[in-house]
Motif scaffolding. Structure first.
Motif, mmCIF file in Angstrom:
data_model
loop_
_atom_site.group_PDB
_atom_site.id
_atom_site.type_symbol
_atom_site.label_atom_id
_atom_site.label_comp_id
_atom_site.label_asym_id
_atom_site.label_seq_id
_atom_site.Cartn_x
_atom_site.Cartn_y
_atom_site.Cartn_z
ATOM 1 N N GLY A 1 4.870 7.288 -3.331
ATOM 2 C CA GLY A 1 5.658 6.074 -3.303
ATOM 3 C C GLY A 1 5.749 5.348 -1.919
ATOM 4 N N ASP A 2 5.721 6.097 -1.294
ATOM 5 C CA ASP A 2 6.481 5.550 0.250
ATOM 6 C C ASP A 2 5.039 4.196 1.013
ATOM 7 N N GLU A 3 6.345 3.323 0.959
ATOM 8 C CA GLU A 3 4.987 1.487 1.398
ATOM 9 C C GLU A 3 4.596 2.039 3.046
ATOM 10 N N LEU A 4 3.359 2.336 2.879
ATOM 11 C CA LEU A 4 2.582 2.194 4.391
ATOM 12 C C LEU A 4 1.706 1.144 4.971
ATOM 13 N N PHE A 5 2.045 0.186 4.084
ATOM 14 C CA PHE A 5 1.519 -1.333 4.749
ATOM 15 C C PHE A 5 1.515 -2.252 3.534
ATOM 16 N N VAL B 1 0.588 -1.010 0.245
ATOM 17 C CA VAL B 1 0.392 0.287 -0.338
ATOM 18 C C VAL B 1 0.392 1.205 0.072
ATOM 19 N N ALA B 2 0.761 2.364 -1.493
ATOM 20 C CA ALA B 2 1.752 3.158 -1.505
ATOM 21 C C ALA B 2 1.214 4.440 -2.024
ATOM 22 N N PRO B 3 0.817 5.220 -1.750
ATOM 23 C CA PRO B 3 -0.336 6.354 -2.128
ATOM 24 C C PRO B 3 -0.003 7.114 -3.540
ATOM 25 N N ARG B 4 0.184 7.415 -4.015
ATOM 26 C CA ARG B 4 0.353 8.172 -4.867
ATOM 27 C C ARG B 4 0.473 9.461 -5.222
ATOM 28 N N PHE B 5 -0.252 9.891 -4.115
ATOM 29 C CA PHE B 5 0.152 11.194 -3.318
ATOM 30 C C PHE B 5 0.811 11.554 -2.741
ATOM 31 N N GLU B 6 1.134 13.211 -1.725
ATOM 32 C CA GLU B 6 1.723 13.641 -0.805
ATOM 33 C C GLU B 6 0.561 13.769 0.400
ATOM 34 N N GLY B 7 1.005 13.506 1.420
ATOM 35 C CA GLY B 7 -0.160 13.650 2.662
ATOM 36 C C GLY B 7 0.590 13.820 3.515
ATOM 37 N N TRP B 8 -0.510 13.465 4.671
ATOM 38 C CA TRP B 8 -0.156 12.510 6.243
ATOM 39 C C TRP B 8 -1.014 11.860 6.574
ATOM 40 N N VAL B 9 -0.882 11.192 7.364
ATOM 41 C CA VAL B 9 -1.368 10.131 8.033
ATOM 42 C C VAL B 9 -2.489 10.748 9.455
ATOM 43 N N GLU B 10 -3.577 11.361 9.159
ATOM 44 C CA GLU B 10 -4.183 11.748 10.407
ATOM 45 C C GLU B 10 -4.879 11.101 11.354
ATOM 46 N N ARG B 11 -5.404 9.099 11.131
ATOM 47 C CA ARG B 11 -5.958 8.492 12.001
ATOM 48 C C ARG B 11 -5.424 7.207 11.277
#
Length: 509
Positions: free
Chosen positions: A280-284, A160-170
């Motif tokens: 592209g950062d892997e979150l899961f 799970v690597a989103p294609r956009f920049e962001g912040w994990v709110e929760r």
């Protein structure tokens, strides 16, 4: 007076002759009083030396008498030739007597050993514990038991690597090892890019609705803007539910619940709540564990056992007594140069998730090799460079043979040449028999391996089963109290005579 002198001289000569006769008689053994007739005397230490009369060796030990064989003890079979009764280098193709009137002794075919044979007396066979068994054929197969490791199916791994920049709110899934379903929200994300693109789409979409009957060029421009904004949101993998809401005129959300693209088990969760991430950062990292890989390391010498599609049996320490079935799916094309092993992949189902990645397992591979001649391990003498078996040709007669083998499997050697089914092979004390055979070969090699000058045809004879030939006091006697090899009447009896006398004269090992 002269008559009296002649008479006295005659009496003196007669008395002297009588005394001389008594002295000679004291040294000549009488066969009638001593039982079997003594043929000659052999060295007590087994050296190649014989004597026609009793004597002692340099250590003071008496030479051992060799008796004539009794007719009842003579072996049955064809007579090959006749040997000198005193052990002299003389044979005859027909019966004859020696100058002392003693009959030449017949030599039978059953008494003679071949060039690569060794004869062992019956009492030695019993003392050594020699056992034999018949050579048979059997079905050969190779079984390999190897250690393996369970791993997730690489084809069922996804990130799970989103294609956009962001912040994990929760974070909505906070633990590794949890099972998630496709579409289940993993985390809530705030992304300025997503929010701006969603607002842009909403404005363009509303403008089109307000200019329903307006300028065509303006409507065309607003439609292109709405389409491009929606396309960007789709490429950024905005959840479909959010896209449907925007198309219906809904307000853009500040945060979006990001769903799992497919079902699986959370193997890794490097993201933390409140963390910023880049495209592209892997979150899961998720994996479907309903099907696993088993990675097996096969030794280089067993590569022939691994073939794609081959069934294997699998066992785990966690489930003793239970086996799982799988098949070889892939054989690596490159050998590991450090471990000299080849990686083989086995695929198997994992119903109920009982099998866990990271578990150790053992794998049993079976490969049928066909039917062939089989010899047990105990029948093989393996020197590293060659393999030899001792064949029992007859009672007390053995022959070492070099074998050609195709491998060893389950305690048996597969033999392709050297022995045939039905022959008997020695399975116990074969090292002792082989040692005896090698000793005789070494002794003959020390003495040139040939008979006396002028005897034979110049050919060398193998020491297996034959005694060495030496010269002693002008006579050539076989080693261990045996007769030498000679040629008479155009017949070469050297090899036959050497083997016969090495044991028939009780001088064998």
């Amino acid at each position: 007076m002269s008559t009296l002198l002649l008479l006295g001289a005659g009496l003196m000569l007669a008395g002297g002759g009588y005394w001389l006769g008594q002295q000679q008689a004291a040294h000549v053994p009488q066969a009638a009083d001593a039982g079997p007739r003594i043929l000659y005397y052999r060295n007590p230490m087994g050296l190649p030396d014989t004597s026609p009369v009793p004597k002692k060796d340099p250590m003071g030990m008496d030479y051992i008498p060799v008796f004539e064989h009794e007719p009842a003890a003579e072996p049955a079979g064809r007579i090959l030739y006749y040997r000198n009764p005193m052990g002299l280098p003389d044979t005859s193709p027909v019966p004859k007597k020696d100058p002392m009137g003693m009959d030449y002794i017949p030599v039978y075919a059953s008494e003679v050993t071949g060039p690569n044979q060794v004869r062992v007396s019956a009492d030695k066979v019993q003392k050594l514990g020699v056992r034999t068994e018949a050579v048979q054929e059997r079905d050969f197969s190779r079984n390999l038991r190897a250690v393996a490791t369970l791993e997730p199916d690489e084809g069922a791994l996804f990130s799970v690597a989103p294609r956009f920049e962001g912040w994990v709110e929760r974070l909505l899934v906070k633990e590794t090892g949890l099972r998630v379903e496709a579409g289940q929200p993993l985390f809530e994300v705030y992304s300025p890019e997503l929010y701006a693109a969603a607002q842009e789409y909403r404005l363009a979409h509303r403008g089109l609705q307000r200019l329903a009957g307006g300028d065509e060029a303006l409507r065309r421009g607003l439609a292109q803007l709405a389409d491009s904004s929606l396309r960007r949101l789709q490429l950024w993998q905005l959840p479909e539910a959010e896209l449907v809401r925007l198309r219906g005129g809904g307000e853009p959300s500040r945060t979006i619940a990001y769903p799992a693209p497919r079902g699986g088990t959370v193997l890794a969760k490097p993201v933390l709540e409140g963390a910023r991430f880049m495209p592209g950062d892997e979150l899961f990292r998720l994996a479907d564990l309903s099907r696993l890989w088993l990675q097996v390391e096969i030794p280089e010498q067993d590569l022939a056992l691994a073939e794609p599609g081959q069934p294997v049996s699998i066992g785990l320490e966690a489930y003793p007594g239970e086996t799982f079935d799988g098949r070889v799916a892939f054989v690596a094309p490159v050998l590991n140069g450090d471990t000299r092993t080849l990686r083989v992949r086995v695929e198997l189902d994992n119903p109920g998730g009982r099998l866990k990645p990271g578990q150790f397992a053992w794998v049993q591979l079976h490969h049928a090799l066909g039917r062939g001649v089989a010899l047990p391990d105990s029948a093989i003498i393996d020197s590293g460079r060659r393999r030899v078996a001792i064949i029992a040709l007859a009672e007390g007669l053995y022959e070492p043979r070099e074998l050609t083998t195709a491998g060893r499997h389950d305690g048996y050697w597969q033999v392709t040449a050297g022995v045939a089914p039905g022959e008997r092979v020695v399975t116990s004390a074969n090292f002792l028999i082989d040692a005896e055979s090698n000793l005789m070969a070494a002794l003959q090699g020390m003495n040139g391996g040939a008979g006396p000058e002028g005897a034979g045809d110049g050919r060398e004879h193998d020491g297996h089963g034959g005694a060495p030939m030496v010269q002693d006091d002008g006579h050539d006697h076989g080693g261990h109290g045996s007769a030498p090899m000679v040629q008479e009447a155009g017949h070469d009896h050297g090899a036959m005579l050497a083997g016969e006398h090495a044991h028939a004269a009780q001088g064998g090992h």
